[in-house]
Design an enzyme around this catalytic site. Sequence first.
Site, PDB file in Angstrom:
ATOM      1  CD  GLU A 219      -2.441   1.318   2.739  1.00  0.00           C
ATOM      2  OE1 GLU A 219      -2.801   2.439   3.137  1.00  0.00           O
ATOM      3  OE2 GLU A 219      -2.629   0.274   3.390  1.00  0.00           O
TER       4      GLU A 219
ATOM      5  CG  ASN B 127      -0.150  11.914   3.691  1.00  0.00           C
ATOM      6  OD1 ASN B 127      -1.299  11.610   3.982  1.00  0.00           O
ATOM      7  ND2 ASN B 127       0.899  11.292   4.192  1.00  0.00           N
TER       8      ASN B 127
ATOM      9  NE  ARG C 128      20.736   0.928  12.485  1.00  0.00           N
ATOM     10  CZ  ARG C 128      21.272   0.494  11.366  1.00  0.00           C
ATOM     11  NH1 ARG C 128      20.719  -0.489  10.709  1.00  0.00           N
ATOM     12  NH2 ARG C 128      22.370   1.043  10.906  1.00  0.00           N
TER      13      ARG C 128
ATOM     14  CD  GLU D 169      16.620  -9.975   1.976  1.00  0.00           C
ATOM     15  OE1 GLU D 169      17.518 -10.823   2.086  1.00  0.00           O
ATOM     16  OE2 GLU D 169      15.725  -9.807   2.832  1.00  0.00           O
TER      17      GLU D 169
END
Length: 185
Positions: A96, A100, A120, A170
């Site tokens: 998704e 904005n 992180r 990845e």
Amino acid sequence: MASESKDSPSNNPGLHATPDEATKGYFLQQTMFRIKDPKVSLEFYSKVLGMSLLKRLDFPEMKFSLYFMGYEDTASAPSDPVERTAWTFSQKSTLELTHNWGTESDPNFTGYHNGNSEPRGFGHIGVTVDDVYKACERFESLGVEFVKKPLDGKMKGIAFIKDPDGYWIEIFDTKIIKDAAGSAS
């Protein structure tokens, strides 16, 4: 007697051996990224990664749009907008993209945190390809930014690329991931 697998519940405190019956039918449906510019992101996810737009939802009063991307064949998607929304939410592993409105033209907007710098948090999504080396050659020819190429570092055959908003993806194939997993303890 052989020792139990590292994947067994006895080796993973807190892991339930059998999921609660009430959760039968649950599946991971989506991951959401906030994006600056839908034109740039849609081009990346469709051209570079080969995803299709499954559904777009606009919310004018709240000034944002959602773009659901995935690897499903959209030829099987219903044409009725409400039915297509239900179909989209029944697909597994969609992405998704949340836009904005106005961020694409705001000179003061610096982007979203991707989770890979301090502090992180979220790390990356993963995409399986047929051949990681061929895929990365193609990505390179398309000007995609790499975090890690497949021959870099200790884990050979695995790559990380960045999308236009800096999110890490990845890239791996199942043959090479089997080899890499063989070196894990």
